[in-house]
Motif scaffolding. Structure first.
Motif, mmCIF file in Angstrom:
data_model
loop_
_atom_site.group_PDB
_atom_site.id
_atom_site.type_symbol
_atom_site.label_atom_id
_atom_site.label_comp_id
_atom_site.label_asym_id
_atom_site.label_seq_id
_atom_site.Cartn_x
_atom_site.Cartn_y
_atom_site.Cartn_z
ATOM 1 N N LEU A 20 -4.401 -2.919 -2.784
ATOM 2 C CA LEU A 20 -4.216 -3.988 -1.810
ATOM 3 C C LEU A 20 -3.822 -3.394 -0.470
ATOM 4 C CD1 LEU A 20 -2.063 -6.329 -4.070
ATOM 5 C CD2 LEU A 20 -4.510 -6.522 -3.597
ATOM 6 N N PRO A 21 -4.189 -4.023 0.627
ATOM 7 C CA PRO A 21 -3.703 -3.522 1.925
ATOM 8 C C PRO A 21 -2.171 -3.561 1.949
ATOM 9 C CG PRO A 21 -5.419 -5.173 2.215
ATOM 10 C CD PRO A 21 -5.042 -5.207 0.770
ATOM 11 N N VAL A 22 -1.559 -2.432 2.233
ATOM 12 C CA VAL A 22 -0.099 -2.353 2.277
ATOM 13 C C VAL A 22 0.316 -2.246 3.736
ATOM 14 C CG1 VAL A 22 1.931 -1.021 1.580
ATOM 15 C CG2 VAL A 22 -0.018 -1.223 0.023
ATOM 16 N N GLN A 23 1.135 -3.169 4.172
ATOM 17 C CA GLN A 23 1.582 -3.162 5.569
ATOM 18 C C GLN A 23 2.525 -1.984 5.795
ATOM 19 O OE1 GLN A 23 3.325 -6.826 6.785
ATOM 20 N NE2 GLN A 23 3.685 -6.173 8.899
ATOM 21 N N GLU A 65 -4.838 2.979 -8.400
ATOM 22 C CA GLU A 65 -4.917 2.150 -7.186
ATOM 23 C C GLU A 65 -4.012 0.921 -7.311
ATOM 24 O OE1 GLU A 65 -8.956 1.025 -6.717
ATOM 25 O OE2 GLU A 65 -9.634 3.002 -6.039
ATOM 26 N N GLN A 66 -4.068 0.288 -8.477
ATOM 27 C CA GLN A 66 -3.271 -0.926 -8.693
ATOM 28 C C GLN A 66 -1.784 -0.605 -8.847
ATOM 29 O OE1 GLN A 66 -5.249 -3.712 -11.577
ATOM 30 N NE2 GLN A 66 -6.842 -2.134 -11.533
ATOM 31 N N ALA A 67 -1.479 0.512 -9.504
ATOM 32 C CA ALA A 67 -0.072 0.907 -9.678
ATOM 33 C C ALA A 67 0.571 1.222 -8.330
ATOM 34 C CB ALA A 67 0.024 2.108 -10.624
ATOM 35 N N LEU A 68 -0.195 1.818 -7.417
ATOM 36 C CA LEU A 68 0.337 2.167 -6.096
ATOM 37 C C LEU A 68 0.631 0.934 -5.250
ATOM 38 C CD1 LEU A 68 -1.873 5.266 -5.202
ATOM 39 C CD2 LEU A 68 0.563 5.263 -5.811
ATOM 40 N N ALA A 69 -0.032 -0.175 -5.539
ATOM 41 C CA ALA A 69 0.274 -1.411 -4.812
ATOM 42 C C ALA A 69 1.692 -1.876 -5.127
ATOM 43 C CB ALA A 69 -0.738 -2.496 -5.180
ATOM 44 N N LEU A 70 2.165 -1.596 -6.327
ATOM 45 C CA LEU A 70 3.533 -1.951 -6.729
ATOM 46 C C LEU A 70 4.517 -0.852 -6.377
ATOM 47 C CD1 LEU A 70 2.786 -3.415 -10.269
ATOM 48 C CD2 LEU A 70 3.546 -4.716 -8.280
ATOM 49 N N GLY A 94 -1.908 7.403 0.737
ATOM 50 C CA GLY A 94 -2.587 7.617 -0.533
ATOM 51 C C GLY A 94 -2.119 8.858 -1.263
ATOM 52 N N VAL A 95 -2.642 9.014 -2.461
ATOM 53 C CA VAL A 95 -2.274 10.106 -3.365
ATOM 54 C C VAL A 95 -3.446 11.072 -3.481
ATOM 55 C CG1 VAL A 95 -1.858 10.606 -5.820
ATOM 56 C CG2 VAL A 95 -0.613 8.752 -4.691
ATOM 57 N N ASP A 96 -3.201 12.360 -3.317
ATOM 58 C CA ASP A 96 -4.255 13.353 -3.525
ATOM 59 C C ASP A 96 -4.618 13.377 -5.010
ATOM 60 O OD1 ASP A 96 -4.484 14.172 -0.881
ATOM 61 O OD2 ASP A 96 -2.843 15.598 -1.073
ATOM 62 N N PHE A 97 -5.900 13.203 -5.301
ATOM 63 C CA PHE A 97 -6.374 13.119 -6.687
ATOM 64 C C PHE A 97 -7.377 14.240 -6.932
ATOM 65 C CE2 PHE A 97 -8.945 11.708 -10.213
ATOM 66 C CZ PHE A 97 -8.039 11.050 -11.043
ATOM 67 N N ILE A 98 -7.139 15.027 -7.974
ATOM 68 C CA ILE A 98 -7.997 16.174 -8.295
ATOM 69 C C ILE A 98 -8.617 15.953 -9.672
ATOM 70 C CG2 ILE A 98 -8.071 18.676 -8.672
ATOM 71 C CD1 ILE A 98 -5.385 18.714 -6.956
ATOM 72 N N ALA A 167 0.093 3.107 -17.015
ATOM 73 C CA ALA A 167 -0.620 3.019 -18.292
ATOM 74 C C ALA A 167 -0.794 1.566 -18.735
ATOM 75 C CB ALA A 167 0.129 3.816 -19.355
ATOM 76 N N GLU A 168 0.224 0.732 -18.474
ATOM 77 C CA GLU A 168 0.110 -0.691 -18.832
ATOM 78 C C GLU A 168 -1.007 -1.369 -18.040
ATOM 79 O OE1 GLU A 168 4.776 -1.508 -20.154
ATOM 80 O OE2 GLU A 168 4.168 -1.744 -18.058
ATOM 81 N N ILE A 169 -1.127 -1.034 -16.758
ATOM 82 C CA ILE A 169 -2.194 -1.581 -15.921
ATOM 83 C C ILE A 169 -3.557 -1.152 -16.460
ATOM 84 C CG2 ILE A 169 -3.277 -1.396 -13.640
ATOM 85 C CD1 ILE A 169 -0.367 -1.260 -12.498
ATOM 86 N N ALA A 170 -3.666 0.109 -16.891
ATOM 87 C CA ALA A 170 -4.939 0.614 -17.421
ATOM 88 C C ALA A 170 -5.384 -0.173 -18.645
ATOM 89 C CB ALA A 170 -4.806 2.095 -17.767
#
Length: 458
Positions: A20-23, A65-70, A94-98, A167-170
């Protein structure tokens, strides 16, 4: 078992922002956050079998993506404010993802030597931001998920809360613990109350020797061991002899480790043992719920608080005396120095003490070494709440999980965690000087045993 390094090749790099857009907003550090230097902590989970690789990565990314909104602080950046103190800019950087691949089987990864197999290979280096995530495919169909996060933003309790929610979101489950970022819960009192006891537990960074001084920098080495439940129970029985009240398993283990470290004949007459104490339960007592509707009460609990709520009391004892003492007496000593920190007043006092030092930064004294002759020291942090079993993204719970914290100082660090596959057993991450590791593997070898694939049943 010989050391078996891991060669992981990067398939793809990306930045995962909140769904989600985070202000943009500023989130101040609490006074307890300010006690943490800029160090990173790693954590990783191993899965023997997962879904097809592309599906795995898609699930992990989408749920992240959804967990980072929270848990939006993890998508931000740490910057300095006008006082030179760290502050969190929640800008959804954002989070660097490898996404990586290692041409080997899980059973051949030498987890006993994590410096060779895990460090910078399965647990990524964080270069920017607050959190970095790496998903590594293995040629056996297995998978390793590794994360590295900034300790100034989160303690183990907070990252555990995030990992569980992710993990719950997944799995499209309801999130069991929503985070609270109410920094006012850790505000100092007005006026702050000075307690000089904290001058013995914490020290202003300005009083420490400058970097590059003549202090020897002996490298600390990481190992991962296991302890069988029968050996933990035996330690607990021995620490509760002679009519002493029954000690916890953790206190019994700490006493056992302290006696081992005391066996070191290196010219130091005394040695220190520190214990990381979580203050959430202590601080919950005084949250004023009178004006809060019952439906909102849970969100104001310290059990939802995201950030650092830690204190590190420690004890110091004569090494010769420790060697001769029965385990029960050493356990009494551990209980004695930890007990004062198990109170609301201790944490309120620590918050006030930091307020009176600001903006000068401070750090836990046991993590510092002022001169070469200073006592050797080890800190134990309990990982018994480590939710390995909950980190199920849809293809089953992990077959193994551990923290990885080669923090770079001269104080040893030990973290016992539950074994997800063998109930009652412990996994123990150890980061110690070579001389202390040698003692663990001789004096403590009947209890602390090197982690092997056969024990893990890989």
């Amino acid at each position: 078992m010989g050391s078996c390094g891991v060669l992981a090749s990067v398939k793809h790099k990306s930045i995962i922002a909140a769904a989600l857009p985070v202000q943009d907003q500023w989130l101040p550090m609490s006074n307890l956050d300010l006690l943490l230097p800029p160090i990173d902590v790693g954590v990783f989970f191993c899965y023997k079998k997962a879904m097809p690789f592309d599906e795995n990565v898609t699930i992990v990314k989408k749920s992240l993506e959804q967990a980072l909104a929270l848990f939006y602080p993890f998508a931000g950046e740490v910057v300095q404010n006008i006082l030179g103190e760290p502050e969190l800019l929640c800008n959804n950087r954002g989070v660097d993802f490898i996404h990586a691949y290692a041409d080997m089987e899980l059973k051949n990864i030498d987890l006993y030597h994590p410096d060779d197999s895990v460090e910078r290979k399965l647990v990524p280096v964080k270069k920017q931001g607050v959190l970095t995530v790496q998903v590594t495919e293995l040629n056996c169909g297995g998978l390793v998920i590794g994360c590295t996060f900034d300790h100034r933003i989160a303690d183990a309790y907070s990252i555990n809360m995030f990992l569980t929610a992710w993990a719950e979101i997944a799995q499209s489950k309801q999130i069991s613990c929503l985070p609270s970022f109410r920094r006012s819960m850790l505000n100092p009192r007005h006026p702050p109350v000075m307690n000089t006891i904290f001058d013995t537990l914490y020290v202003p960074i300005s009083t420490l020797p400058p970097p590059g001084s003549n202090l020897p920098a002996n490298p600390l080495i990481s190992r991962i061991y296991y302890i069988e439940s029968k050996d933990i129970n035996h330690l607990q029985s021995n620490s509760s002899l002679n009519g002493n009240p029954k000690k916890s398993k953790l206190v019994s283990f700490i006493a056992f480790l302290w006696k081992i470290i005391a066996e070191c004949n290196d010219g130091h007459d005394t040695c220190k043992m520190g214990v990381v104490v979580d203050g959430r339960e202590r601080l919950d007592n005084k949250i004023n719920l009178d004006k809060i509707s019952l439906s909102n009460t849970k969100s104001f609990s310290m059990q939802n608080y995201f950030g650092n709520v830690l204190s590190i009391p420690y004890g110091k004892a004569n090494s010769s005396a420790l060697k001769k003492m029965p385990l029960s007496l050493v356990a009494d000593m551990v209980h004695e120095f930890v007990c004062p920190a198990l109170s609301e007043e201790h944490f309120r006092g620590l918050i006030d003490w930091v307020e009176l030092q600001r903006p000068a930064p401070a750090v836990a004294k046991i993590y510092t070494k002022m001169k070469e002759t200073d006592d050797e020291a080890v800190v134990v942090s309990s990982g018994q709440r480590f939710p390995v079993e909950s980190i199920n993204f849809g293809w089953g719970k992990p077959d193994f999980g551990s923290y990885h914290f080669p923090w770079g100082g001269q104080t040893g660090y030990v973290m016992p965690m539950p074994n997800v596959r063998k109930k009652g057993d412990w996994i123990v991450y150890v980061h110690l000087l070579q001389k202390h590791l040698d003692l663990v593997e001789t004096k403590g070898s009947k209890v602390l045993k090197p982690l092997t694939p056969s024990y893990l049943e890989f």
